[in-house]
Write a protein that holds these residues in place. Structure first.
Motif, PDB file in Angstrom:
ATOM      1  N   GLY A 211     -20.450 -18.439  26.343  1.00  0.00           N
ATOM      2  CA  GLY A 211     -20.410 -17.846  27.680  1.00  0.00           C
ATOM      3  C   GLY A 211     -20.800 -16.380  27.644  1.00  0.00           C
ATOM      4  O   GLY A 211     -19.931 -15.515  27.519  1.00  0.00           O
ATOM      5  N   SER A 212     -22.096 -16.099  27.751  1.00  0.00           N
ATOM      6  CA  SER A 212     -22.568 -14.718  27.609  1.00  0.00           C
ATOM      7  C   SER A 212     -22.101 -13.829  28.763  1.00  0.00           C
ATOM      8  O   SER A 212     -21.859 -12.633  28.568  1.00  0.00           O
ATOM      9  N   ALA A 213     -21.970 -14.374  29.968  1.00  0.00           N
ATOM     10  CA  ALA A 213     -21.516 -13.566  31.100  1.00  0.00           C
ATOM     11  C   ALA A 213     -20.093 -13.068  30.881  1.00  0.00           C
ATOM     12  O   ALA A 213     -19.729 -11.967  31.305  1.00  0.00           O
ATOM     13  N   TYR A 214     -19.282 -13.872  30.203  1.00  0.00           N
ATOM     14  CA  TYR A 214     -17.881 -13.498  29.961  1.00  0.00           C
ATOM     15  C   TYR A 214     -17.738 -12.621  28.727  1.00  0.00           C
ATOM     16  O   TYR A 214     -17.030 -11.610  28.748  1.00  0.00           O
ATOM     17  N   TRP A 215     -18.391 -12.985  27.636  1.00  0.00           N
ATOM     18  CA  TRP A 215     -18.183 -12.316  26.356  1.00  0.00           C
ATOM     19  C   TRP A 215     -19.166 -11.183  26.086  1.00  0.00           C
ATOM     20  O   TRP A 215     -18.951 -10.386  25.165  1.00  0.00           O
ATOM     21  N   GLY A 216     -20.248 -11.110  26.868  1.00  0.00           N
ATOM     22  CA  GLY A 216     -21.268 -10.096  26.598  1.00  0.00           C
ATOM     23  C   GLY A 216     -20.728  -8.678  26.652  1.00  0.00           C
ATOM     24  O   GLY A 216     -21.081  -7.829  25.825  1.00  0.00           O
ATOM     25  N   LEU A 239     -21.109 -11.819  12.209  1.00  0.00           N
ATOM     26  CA  LEU A 239     -20.051 -12.810  12.061  1.00  0.00           C
ATOM     27  C   LEU A 239     -19.777 -13.560  13.363  1.00  0.00           C
ATOM     28  O   LEU A 239     -19.103 -14.582  13.361  1.00  0.00           O
ATOM     29  N   LEU A 240     -20.289 -13.034  14.465  1.00  0.00           N
ATOM     30  CA  LEU A 240     -20.098 -13.654  15.774  1.00  0.00           C
ATOM     31  C   LEU A 240     -21.430 -14.126  16.327  1.00  0.00           C
ATOM     32  O   LEU A 240     -22.445 -13.428  16.215  1.00  0.00           O
ATOM     33  N   THR A 241     -21.429 -15.306  16.942  1.00  0.00           N
ATOM     34  CA  THR A 241     -22.609 -15.832  17.612  1.00  0.00           C
ATOM     35  C   THR A 241     -22.294 -15.995  19.091  1.00  0.00           C
ATOM     36  O   THR A 241     -21.305 -16.636  19.452  1.00  0.00           O
ATOM     37  N   LEU A 242     -23.129 -15.408  19.943  1.00  0.00           N
ATOM     38  CA  LEU A 242     -22.972 -15.514  21.387  1.00  0.00           C
ATOM     39  C   LEU A 242     -24.027 -16.464  21.934  1.00  0.00           C
ATOM     40  O   LEU A 242     -25.226 -16.304  21.663  1.00  0.00           O
ATOM     41  N   THR A 243     -23.602 -17.454  22.705  1.00  0.00           N
ATOM     42  CA  THR A 243     -24.544 -18.427  23.249  1.00  0.00           C
ATOM     43  C   THR A 243     -24.004 -19.005  24.550  1.00  0.00           C
ATOM     44  O   THR A 243     -22.804 -18.936  24.828  1.00  0.00           O
TER      45      THR A 243
END
Length: 265
Positions: A211-216, A239-243
């Protein structure tokens, strides 16, 4: 530890709510006037005002030990699994809930069991997806002041008194975390795992923010503040992947499983 199924919600209740829900403390259930005023964790962490802790704390160690023994015994033969975290407050008609169901289903299709905190919202969504796909749906519950109980999609449920015992089970029996939008509890699990990977306590452990809108915005702060101040290194960001793609999250878990064929001790 409690594994019996919960009654379905009453029609008069809201989503994920039940009239007079059970308050769980290990194998014991309480309702109404019998609900304790303090959780077991709260009593453990309270500052002792007298010397009676000398007598109570050594015995408390045995209870803590029993939680580890019960958790290990229940999950030892689980097989490859992925933990999915997210808010307990997300309604069932939200896009995030639909994503949680899809993640649970895709993980089962890829050969994983699905582990959640066993509660409502996005935890229930992932358990539902796993259950609908015919896979193993696990819930690791925790004693809270306002007990929510296991959601109806959990097939194997383990209830814990202590957060640290529960966290150990998430990490020991998962090959990675998929993190949906969530609150403080979700952040707690995420950053504890992130710290263990960063320090080399856990290896080949993918952490996916879905959830890029939330975690970005969180990652923007990490880059703009922590990295800029030198409190983390640039490689820590890897270490983190955003998708936004549930399949990408699952594919990362599959690649990690292939790179680490032996189960972690």
């Amino acid at each position: 530890m409690s594994t019996e199924p919960l009654d379905p919600p009453d029609e008069k209740d809201g989503p994920g709510e039940r009239a007079d829900p059970w308050y769980r403390r290990g194998p014991i259930g309480f309702r109404r006037s019998q609900v304790p005023e303090e959780t077991t964790d709260e009593r453990l962490l309270a500052t002792p005002s007298r010397a009676d802790w000398v007598h109570s704390d050594p015995w408390r160690v045995l209870r803590i030990q029993s939680e580890f023994v019960e958790g290990f015994g229940a999950l030892a033969e689980l097989g490859p699994a992925v933990s999915v975290f997210g808010s307990a407050r997300t309604p069932v008609d939200s896009p995030e809930y639909a994503t949680g169901v899809e993640v649970g289903r895709r993980l089962v299709d890829a050969g994983f069991a699905v582990i959640t905190g066993g509660g409502p919202g996005l935890m229930a969504a992932a358990n539902r997806g796993a259950c609908d796909a015919g896979g193993t749906s696990v819930g690791l519950g925790i004693e809270l002041p306002h007990e929510q109980g296991m959601n109806e999609w959990v097939d194997l449920g383990v209830n814990f008194r202590y957060f640290f015992a529960r966290k150990t089970m998430f990490l020991k029996y998962s090959q990675g975390f998929v993190v949906l939008p969530g609150g403080f509890g979700t952040l707690d699990e995420l950053f504890e795992a992130l710290t263990l990977v960063q320090t080399g306590k856990v290896k080949r452990f993918p952490l996916v923010l879905l959830g890029s809108a939330y975690w970005g915005g969180l990652l923007d702060w990490v880059r703009g503040t922590q990295l800029a101040a030198g409190t983390i290194s640039a490689r820590d960001l890897d270490l983190l992947t955003l998708t936004d793609d549930p399949q990408e999250a699952v594919d990362l878990m599959v690649r990690a499983r292939q790179a680490s064929p032996r189960p972690r001790d």
